[in-house]
Structure formats: structure tokens, C-alpha cells
Design a protein around this motif. Sequence first.
Motif, short mmCIF file in Angstrom:
data_model
loop_
_atom_site.label_atom_id
_atom_site.label_comp_id
_atom_site.label_asym_id
_atom_site.label_seq_id
_atom_site.Cartn_x
_atom_site.Cartn_y
_atom_site.Cartn_z
N UNK A 1 12.33 -73.25 -1.30
CA UNK A 1 12.85 -74.02 -2.34
C UNK A 1 12.85 -75.47 -2.02
N UNK A 2 12.39 -76.21 -2.73
CA UNK A 2 11.92 -77.64 -2.60
C UNK A 2 13.32 -78.40 -2.19
N UNK A 3 14.52 -77.96 -2.97
CA UNK A 3 15.57 -78.86 -2.54
C UNK A 3 16.03 -78.47 -1.22
N UNK A 4 15.62 -77.79 -0.38
CA UNK A 4 16.02 -77.57 0.96
C UNK A 4 15.41 -78.31 1.90
N UNK A 5 14.45 -79.04 1.59
CA UNK A 5 13.58 -80.33 2.52
C UNK A 5 14.54 -81.37 2.57
N UNK A 6 14.33 -81.88 3.75
CA UNK A 6 15.18 -83.21 3.80
C UNK A 6 14.93 -84.19 3.04
N UNK A 7 15.50 -85.36 2.79
CA UNK A 7 15.69 -86.19 1.72
C UNK A 7 14.11 -87.01 1.86
N UNK A 8 13.90 -87.38 3.00
CA UNK A 8 12.23 -88.00 3.14
C UNK A 8 11.27 -87.29 2.84
#
Lengths: 288, 253
Positions: free
Chosen positions: B146-153
Motif C-alpha cells: 500500500x503506497x500510503x505505508x511508505x515514508x513521507x519522502x
Amino acid sequence: MKNYKDWIIEKILLVLGISSIVVLAMIFLFLLKDGLQFFSVVSLKDFLTGDTWLPTSKPASFGILPLLVGSFAVTLVALTIAVPFGLALAIYLGEIASSRTKEILKPTVELLAAIPSVVYGFIGITVIAPAVKSFFNISSGFTLFTGGLILALMALPTIVSIAEDALHAVPGSYKEASLALGASSWETIVHVILPAAKSGLIAAIMLGMGRVIGETMTVLMVTGNAPIIPGSIFESGRTMTATIAAEMGETVHGSTHYYSLFGIGLVLFTITFAINFTADYFVQRQRG
Amino acid sequence: MSRADKIDVKNLSVYYGNDPAVKNISILIPEKKATALIGPSGCGKSTFLRTINRMNDLIPGARIEGNVLVDGQDIYDPKADVVEIRTRVGMVFQRPNPFPKSIFENVAYGPRRHGNNRKADLEEIVEKSLTEAALWGEVKDRLNDFALDLSGGQQQRLCIARALAIQPEVLLMDEPASALDPISTAKVEDLIDELKKDYTIVIVTHNMQQAARVSDKTAFFLSGELIEFDETSKIFTNPQDKRTEDYITGRFG
Ligand SMILES: Nc1ncnc2c1ncn2[C@@H]1O[C@H](COP(=O)(O)OP(=O)(O)O)[C@@H](O)[C@H]1O
Ligand SMILES: [Mg+2]
């Protein structure tokens, strides 16, 4: 001072919250007590699967299958109509309509929720049932289909307003991102906004369904009320709710018939509780 | 307009109500270079940037005067195709805004909307775009996450990859690193430095060191006006306008 006020308000809300839970539990216990009374006479299996509802003849027969089928049929008809229309209307209101159109259309839809169900039943008897009769060329307009049609109208405001809230909750940044990639508004709705709002949309449908299954007066007035398993939706039929409403007044207090109506209430309660529970699960998911 | 200029803005004004947020700006933005837009908050940088791919169309009541030409074509011509414009002129936003989908589907989104649904093609595009955005190494084993689990950067670099996947010619970036930590910011800056070899980049920033590090040319905005536009080295060492000098030396804004 302010904290003191907050404290009072908080406690009042807590008391109200707890009492609503207590009331719900009491309703359930009440139903359970009288319902269980009934199930000591007639088995749950015979009750749910029996195809004859003749509570006053001798010997009496307490099979609610016709009533389950009746409730199921009107629900199916109502949702088949109300879900596509409701979702389309929500999408239109939330994503397409100008703010002026929205200002007129939204209160109009919400007004549908303010009409008492007996008025819907009245319109059903005088306008819709005759129209169904002549349109489908059938002997009577008082059918399950007629009931479903009117219930669709009644479920519409629930579905529209909850679905619109769900669409509204989708962050505008998703929409911007999609449009900036050269997607059209329509592609953005279909591929980004609807999937992102999915949980809320399912909740909207479930709550509309709860509204339909629990409705009594309208179906009592327009479905013809024959407690038999219908051959099609264009025949007369009867729902669980209508049965309780129609027979409660005529039954002898404390008789098996009397308790059987509580049995129906228990089944109905279980179904609506399950629907609301599922809807709530999806609402939570949308938020989380 | 010389051959090296990609975007030609002529007498552009943008109104949200009666007052212009951008006032009569003319500017030539060079091809395959990074142009920075600097200036205090509220001076119209974002407004100006969003006219270049017509994102202002989405704001009710926003109205523009003047012309914006990309490769000599007026993008506000009534016959111009917005979808085509936004395909050529991509955008990266201030806050990372990946879709609530998998990493793969985020990058594949643009190509899919433009009719490319072949799995092999998409896999190739996804790998290429993520590589260009310097994210491939970090996510290649978990493209279905899931893309939203990546860090902000990482999310912001994913958004850059997503924008690159439809092969734009211009990339607009509105303070792309302002929501990121210093390490992620450095990664995004390195990335911009790399990308400007192939893309025309217009980047809004209120971080002057960032403008100095990544851009070839810098435009200084103040109260909706373009005060000065020149080589970045010149703006930062030898500004012609007193107001530019005051701003870059930190006397206001
Ligand atoms: N959607 C909008 N509606 C009305 N006014 C806006 C809107 N967006 C920006 N503005 C106004 O336009 C001016 C320029 O804003 P903006 O372009 O966001 O500046 P910057 O990006 O340089 O901070 C500001 O005065 C701001 O209040
Ligand atoms: Mg801005």
C-alpha cells in the motif's frame, strides 16, 4: 468555570449514551423472553422453514418462510432501484452539480425522509398501485413490487446522504493528482474517488437496506398482505413487519400466536442488528 | 522566443475575485533546465505555477488574462485539449498525495488512463519511472504494498515517479520538499538535479538554499508581480532590484 460546564455536559452525554444502550438491551431481553416462550412450543427450525403461516386456524401453523420471502422480495426490489439511483445522485451532488443545483436538489432529496410512511402508503394505494396494475397489466396492483418501489423512494435519502458524505470525505488531493495526470473528471470519479469512498458507500447501502427491512406501514398498505410464498414479485405478499403490525391487535394476549409475533420480532431484530453492525464496520473503515 | 525556451508566458494575470493574485507577468522558461520561483508566502507562486497545466480551471471563480504558450501552442486556446496539456505538463504537489492503492498501481495510473493496459508494458514503465525517481531500489520487492505505508519522502518520490510515467515534457513542482525531513529533502533535490537533463522543471520553493542548489534560473515574485528573473547565480550574487536583494538576504519574507 468552563471545565465545570464541560464536566456536566460530558456526564449528561455519558448518561444518555449509557441509557440508550440499556434501552437497547432491554428491548432485546424483552423480545428474547417472549420469543423464547414461543420457541418452547414451536421449534426454531419449523418456524424459519415452515411454508405455511396460519396462526389462527386449527391446527395452527407457524412457518414464517412466506414472510421471510416477502421481506426479502421487497428489499431486493427496493435496493435494485434505490442503490443505482442513490449512488448516481450522490455522485452527481458531490462531484458534478454546481453549488446552485446542489442547494435545490439536496434539500429535496432530504425532504423524502421527512414524509411519514403512512403518507407513502397512501400515495401507494391511490397512485402507484393502480399505475403498476395498468402498466404490467396484472389483476391487482397490490404486489411486492409496488411495495419495493415505494420503499426505494423511502431509502433514497438515507443512501444519498451517507454516500455523499463518503464521497465528500475523499481528500481533494487525490482528485487533483488524478486530474494532473491527464485523467478526465469521469475517470477520476470511477478510478480514484469511488474506490477511495468504497467503505462509506457500502455503509450507505447497508443502512438503506436496514431502513427498507424495518419499514412497516407502507408495505402493510400496498403489498396485498397474502401470507403465502409468492410466485413472483408481481404477486401479493407479506413482510415480517406487516405481519406483526397487522396481527398484534387481534391476537389474544399470552397465546401461542401472540408469542409467535415476538418470535418474528426477534428474527427481524437479529437481521437489522446484523445489517447495522456491518454498516458500522464499513463506516469505521472509511474513517480509519 | 528562442528554440531553447519551452514555456512562453505573455502578460498573464490571474484573478480569484476582483483583485489579481498574479499581475501581468511575462516570462520565458528555458527547456531542460530547472527554473525556481521564489518569494514570500502569498505572492502568487502557486497560482502562477498552476496556470501552466491549467490546474486553476478547478477553482471556481478563478479567471485568467494573457497567454501561456507551451512549445508555441496557447494552452488557453478554447480549442486546446486540457487532457493533452496535463499529459505534457505534469505536476508534483506540496504534500505527497499518492492514491490509496498499491505502489505499482500508483505509477501505472497515468498510463492506464491513457489507454495502456498491457501488463508487460506497465511493468516496464513502472520500473523505469521508479528508477528515474530514485525509488526503485527501495521498493522493487514490494510493489504491491500500500503506497500510503511508505515514508513521507518515499511517497513524494513515488508521486514524482507517477508523474514521470506518462512521459511529460514539463514537470511543475510546488514546494515538493516542504513537508519532508532533511534527508528526504536532499534526496528529492538530487533527483531534481538529475531530472532537469531530460525535463523542463519549474519548481516553487521558499527555501532559498534549495533554489540556489537546484535551479539554473530563478524568478523572484512579490505581491503577484515578477520582480526579477535571471540566472540563479546572478540573482543570488548580484541582484538588480533592491527588493530581490532584501528578500534573499533575509530582510523580509
Ligand atoms: N483558491 C483560492 N481562492 C481565492 N484566493 C486564493 C486562492 N488560492 C490562492 N489565493 C490567493 O492568491 C494569492 C496568492 O496565493 P498563492 O498563489 O497560493 O501564493 P504562494 O504560493 O506564493 O504562497 C494569495 O493572496 C492567496 O490568498
Ligand atoms: Mg504556494
